[in-house]
Design a protein around this motif. Structure first.
Motif, PDB file in Angstrom:
ATOM      1  N   PHE A 225       0.870  -1.026  -0.019  1.00 27.05           N
ATOM      2  CA  PHE A 225      -0.036  -0.097  -0.053  1.00 27.05           C
ATOM      3  C   PHE A 225       0.896   1.155  -0.023  1.00 27.05           C
ATOM      4  CE2 PHE A 225      -4.025  -2.081   1.914  1.00 27.05           C
ATOM      5  CZ  PHE A 225      -4.355  -2.439   0.875  1.00 27.05           C
ATOM      6  N   LEU A 226       1.898   1.187   0.706  1.00 27.95           N
ATOM      7  CA  LEU A 226       2.843   2.636   0.828  1.00 27.95           C
ATOM      8  C   LEU A 226       3.540   2.724  -0.768  1.00 27.95           C
ATOM      9  CD1 LEU A 226       4.600   1.947   4.228  1.00 27.95           C
ATOM     10  CD2 LEU A 226       3.112   3.934   3.601  1.00 27.95           C
ATOM     11  N   PHE A 227       3.884   1.538  -1.339  1.00 29.35           N
ATOM     12  CA  PHE A 227       4.595   1.894  -2.747  1.00 29.35           C
ATOM     13  C   PHE A 227       3.245   2.454  -3.661  1.00 29.35           C
ATOM     14  CE2 PHE A 227       5.158   0.111  -6.852  1.00 29.35           C
ATOM     15  CZ  PHE A 227       6.387   0.548  -7.068  1.00 29.35           C
ATOM     16  N   ILE A 228       2.113   1.871  -3.367  1.00 26.84           N
ATOM     17  CA  ILE A 228       1.242   2.443  -4.420  1.00 26.84           C
ATOM     18  C   ILE A 228       0.677   3.805  -4.142  1.00 26.84           C
ATOM     19  CG2 ILE A 228      -1.279   2.227  -4.991  1.00 26.84           C
ATOM     20  CD1 ILE A 228      -0.965  -0.998  -4.606  1.00 26.84           C
ATOM     21  N   MET A 229       0.624   4.288  -2.639  1.00 28.04           N
ATOM     22  CA  MET A 229       0.224   5.469  -2.395  1.00 28.04           C
ATOM     23  C   MET A 229       1.464   6.691  -2.778  1.00 28.04           C
ATOM     24  SD  MET A 229      -0.870   4.952   1.448  1.00 28.04           S
ATOM     25  CE  MET A 229      -1.595   6.314   1.704  1.00 28.04           C
ATOM     26  N   THR A 230       2.785   6.328  -2.665  1.00 26.90           N
ATOM     27  CA  THR A 230       3.703   7.000  -3.410  1.00 26.90           C
ATOM     28  C   THR A 230       3.671   7.386  -4.700  1.00 26.90           C
ATOM     29  OG1 THR A 230       5.330   6.036  -1.778  1.00 26.90           O
ATOM     30  CG2 THR A 230       6.192   7.135  -3.355  1.00 26.90           C
ATOM     31  N   PHE A 231       3.237   6.450  -5.440  1.00 30.81           N
ATOM     32  CA  PHE A 231       3.110   6.737  -7.022  1.00 30.81           C
ATOM     33  C   PHE A 231       1.954   7.801  -6.983  1.00 30.81           C
ATOM     34  CE2 PHE A 231       1.239   5.373 -11.159  1.00 30.81           C
ATOM     35  CZ  PHE A 231       2.336   6.084 -11.843  1.00 30.81           C
ATOM     36  N   GLY A 232       0.681   7.325  -6.376  1.00 32.48           N
ATOM     37  CA  GLY A 232      -0.369   8.601  -6.562  1.00 32.48           C
ATOM     38  C   GLY A 232      -0.193   9.968  -6.069  1.00 32.48           C
ATOM     39  N   ALA A 233       0.954  10.012  -5.058  1.00 31.21           N
ATOM     40  CA  ALA A 233       1.565  11.241  -4.681  1.00 31.21           C
ATOM     41  C   ALA A 233       2.172  12.020  -5.683  1.00 31.21           C
ATOM     42  CB  ALA A 233       2.158  11.027  -3.383  1.00 31.21           C
ATOM     43  N   ILE A 234       3.064  11.403  -6.367  1.00 29.16           N
ATOM     44  CA  ILE A 234       3.885  12.013  -7.349  1.00 29.16           C
ATOM     45  C   ILE A 234       3.060  12.221  -8.480  1.00 29.16           C
ATOM     46  CG2 ILE A 234       5.545  11.271  -8.946  1.00 29.16           C
ATOM     47  CD1 ILE A 234       6.828   9.199  -7.401  1.00 29.16           C
ATOM     48  N   LEU A 235       1.693  11.611  -8.839  1.00 25.62           N
ATOM     49  CA  LEU A 235       0.783  12.108 -10.090  1.00 25.62           C
ATOM     50  C   LEU A 235       0.512  13.593  -9.700  1.00 25.62           C
ATOM     51  CD1 LEU A 235      -1.229   9.009 -10.814  1.00 25.62           C
ATOM     52  CD2 LEU A 235       0.219  10.374 -12.275  1.00 25.62           C
ATOM     53  N   MET A 236       0.132  13.865  -8.394  1.00 19.40           N
ATOM     54  CA  MET A 236      -0.359  15.126  -7.787  1.00 19.40           C
ATOM     55  C   MET A 236       0.489  16.265  -8.427  1.00 19.40           C
ATOM     56  SD  MET A 236      -3.076  14.906  -5.805  1.00 19.40           S
ATOM     57  CE  MET A 236      -4.047  13.856  -4.809  1.00 19.40           C
ATOM     58  N   VAL A 237       1.828  16.132  -8.512  1.00 18.60           N
ATOM     59  CA  VAL A 237       2.552  17.081  -9.179  1.00 18.60           C
ATOM     60  C   VAL A 237       2.261  17.607 -10.204  1.00 18.60           C
ATOM     61  CG1 VAL A 237       5.094  17.629  -9.657  1.00 18.60           C
ATOM     62  CG2 VAL A 237       4.467  15.972  -7.472  1.00 18.60           C
ATOM     63  N   PHE A 238       1.687  16.758 -11.212  1.00 16.77           N
ATOM     64  CA  PHE A 238       1.552  17.198 -12.681  1.00 16.77           C
ATOM     65  C   PHE A 238       0.017  17.645 -12.919  1.00 16.77           C
ATOM     66  CE2 PHE A 238       4.264  13.251 -12.700  1.00 16.77           C
ATOM     67  CZ  PHE A 238       5.187  13.459 -13.611  1.00 16.77           C
ATOM     68  N   LEU A 239      -0.573  18.056 -11.783  1.00 18.79           N
ATOM     69  CA  LEU A 239      -1.649  19.056 -11.876  1.00 18.79           C
ATOM     70  C   LEU A 239      -1.341  20.535 -12.185  1.00 18.79           C
ATOM     71  CD1 LEU A 239      -3.740  17.407  -8.850  1.00 18.79           C
ATOM     72  CD2 LEU A 239      -4.253  17.142 -11.369  1.00 18.79           C
ATOM     73  N   ARG A 240      -2.356  21.089 -12.986  1.00 14.43           N
ATOM     74  CA  ARG A 240      -1.823  22.569 -13.073  1.00 14.43           C
ATOM     75  C   ARG A 240      -2.334  23.262 -11.770  1.00 14.43           C
ATOM     76  NH1 ARG A 240      -4.527  25.002 -18.118  1.00 14.43           N
ATOM     77  NH2 ARG A 240      -6.246  24.414 -17.327  1.00 14.43           N
ATOM     78  N   LYS A 241      -1.700  24.386 -11.709  1.00 15.96           N
ATOM     79  CA  LYS A 241      -2.289  25.187 -10.462  1.00 15.96           C
ATOM     80  C   LYS A 241      -3.561  26.128 -11.046  1.00 15.96           C
ATOM     81  CE  LYS A 241       1.851  26.081  -8.007  1.00 15.96           C
ATOM     82  NZ  LYS A 241       2.821  27.136  -7.336  1.00 15.96           N
ATOM     83  N   ARG A 242      -4.428  26.370 -10.181  1.00 12.62           N
ATOM     84  CA  ARG A 242      -5.778  27.108 -10.296  1.00 12.62           C
ATOM     85  C   ARG A 242      -6.114  28.086  -9.469  1.00 12.62           C
ATOM     86  NH1 ARG A 242      -8.710  24.879 -14.157  1.00 12.62           N
ATOM     87  NH2 ARG A 242      -8.182  22.890 -14.992  1.00 12.62           N
TER      88      ARG A 242
END
Length: 468
Positions: A225-242
């Protein structure tokens, strides 16, 4: 040719007022005219597509983060039973969540919705990591910190998604209410799969040793679960600021703490003084109540006695599958208050059926049919949750355009308050008493919600409100 014609065509050089003009090279002028609109169209399409891609990324990131947390949460009442550590830690979590939700809108405004999402993921990672060595010194501090992180990640999610939906509708000249419904439908459908995928992983990795009275595989489960969550957190970086509601975060930060707190208090007071919010609160509170019931009571008193602790994974996977499918369908069908009211009634009926069956103590004891019956009940609960979460978020986005953060903060405050109450007081009352309370509160909250629908529908701006 006249001067007006020369200006309109935009292919002539500067001319005298007697109408004499000089042509530039047609070979150089025409290609230039063709290139300009092509670039503009491409930019507009690219910007429009980016709104949808932001929602795709947001949905997938939440799926990866919450498939781990959701499964860990479902196991708390069955794995960490010593001195009710599991349920007590969840009660502390949601009490903290409720407290910090009062300030979450201010924090999200200061940080920006993207930064709030990034910081919010850290609390979930720490909480799951604490389950590698669960005790009062690891789970309780992790629960308090997660309460803060959860408050800002959910307010950030609601404001980010609504902002993206409004921008997408504006850029494409689309029906705003329908776009908000579509985006909420996609997000909550993907998010609901966290129960399906996370609990399938739980089902695959956990096993019951009935002779020793222990459950094997918990350490491996939480590491995965920790490994999967880390990848999910990395995806957040690619969001555009609003920038939400047209206010830049730096402008709010420069306003000072005192002014910001005044703004916050006015925002919360404004939301609570709004009759629409007051009428929506009972159903919001019930949505939190039914979630806590599934996580703590249903898994402990219905699933575990029938199919064991390892069966929690399969039953909650069924819950998540129906939750996701229903969220997607409900989002696609949402266009305004009328559609929201109809869809909510369907979800309420599904949950009422489960509560009545459990109150009547109806059960099927035979092996395979008994398991199917448990999965059937879990599926109905998933349908109700998918409807409530999708429609309540769409309702907030449609009715509260001028204070989106404050409205979503109210949503989480009332949801989390009822969840905390369940985790703290459920051990003190019987399971049947909990069912009676839930059924009574469900009937009350639906009646108030129908009153809200009638009240908003009768206002002079109701026609425009339903087309937002």
């Amino acid at each position: 040719m006249t001067c007006d014609e020369s200006k309109f065509e935009n292919t002539y050089s500067q001319a005298s007022c007697n109408g004499e003009v000089e042509f530039e090279s047609m070979a150089s002028t025409i290609p230039g005219e063709e290139e300009t609109p092509l670039v503009a169209v491409d930019a507009r399409n690219s910007n429009s597509n980016s709104h949808s891609w932001d929602i795709h990324i947001l949905s997938l990131a939440f799926l990866l983060v919450f498939l781990a947390f959701g499964a860990a949460q479902n196991l708390q009442s069955t794995l960490n039973t010593e001195a009710d550590l599991g349920t007590t830690s969840l009660g502390i979590l949601y009490l903290s969540f409720t407290f910090f939700s009062f300030f979450a809108s201010l924090v999200v405004r200061l940080l920006g919705s993207k930064n709030a999402l990034l910081i919010g993921t850290t609390g979930y990672v720490i909480y799951v990591a604490a389950n590698l060595k669960p005790n009062w010194y690891t789970l309780v501090p992790a629960s308090v910190y997660l309460g803060f992180c959860a408050s800002i990640i959910w307010v950030g999610e609601g404001t980010y998604l609504t902002s993206a939906a409004r921008s997408h509708a504006t850029d494409n000249n689309l029906h705003e209410g329908a776009v908000i419904g579509d985006f909420n439908g996609e997000f909550w459908a993907v998010y609901a799969l966290h129960q399906f995928i996370g609990n399938l992983i739980t089902f695959a990795l956990l096993s019951d040793d009935r002779q020793a009275g222990i459950t094997k595989g918990t350490t491996l489960l939480f590491v995965v679960f920790l490994f999967i969550m880390t990848f999910g957190a990395i995806l957040m970086v690619f969001l555009r600021k609003r920038s939400v509601n047209g206010k830049g975060e730096q402008e709010l930060a420069d306003a000072g703490a005192c002014a910001s707190l005044k703004t916050l208090s006015k925002s919360l007071a404004s939301a609570l003084s709004d009759i629409k919010m007051l009428l929506a609160i009972p159903l919001i509170a019930y949505s939190g109540l039914q979630q806590a019931f599934v996580w703590a009571e249903f898994t402990k008193y219905v699933v575990t006695p029938a199919i064991g602790i390892s069966g929690v994974g399969s039953s909650m996977a069924a819950y998540g599958a129906f939750d996701g499918i229903c969220s997607l369908l409900a989002g696609r069908l949402t266009s305004g208050l009328t559609s929201i009211t109809t869809i909510v009634c369907v979800g309420v009926f599904a949950q009422a059926v489960v509560l009545i069956l459990l109150l009547l103590n109806f059960s099927i004891s035979s092996g395979f049919l008994g398991t199917l019956y448990i999965l059937f009940l879990a599926g109905l609960l998933g349908i109700g949750d998918g409807v409530l979460m999708t429609q309540l978020n769409a309702l907030i986005g449609i009715l509260f355009k001028h204070d989106t953060e404050g409205a979503f903060a109210q949503l989480k405050i009332w949801q989390c308050a009822t969840i905390a109450i369940v985790f703290f007081f459920a051990p003190l009352i019987s399971f049947k008493s909990m069912l009676v309370i839930m059924l009574a509160f469900l009937c009350f909250s639906v009646c108030i919600f129908l009153w809200l629908a009638l009240k908003v529908g009768k206002t002079p701006s109701s026609s425009s409100s339903q087309r937002l």
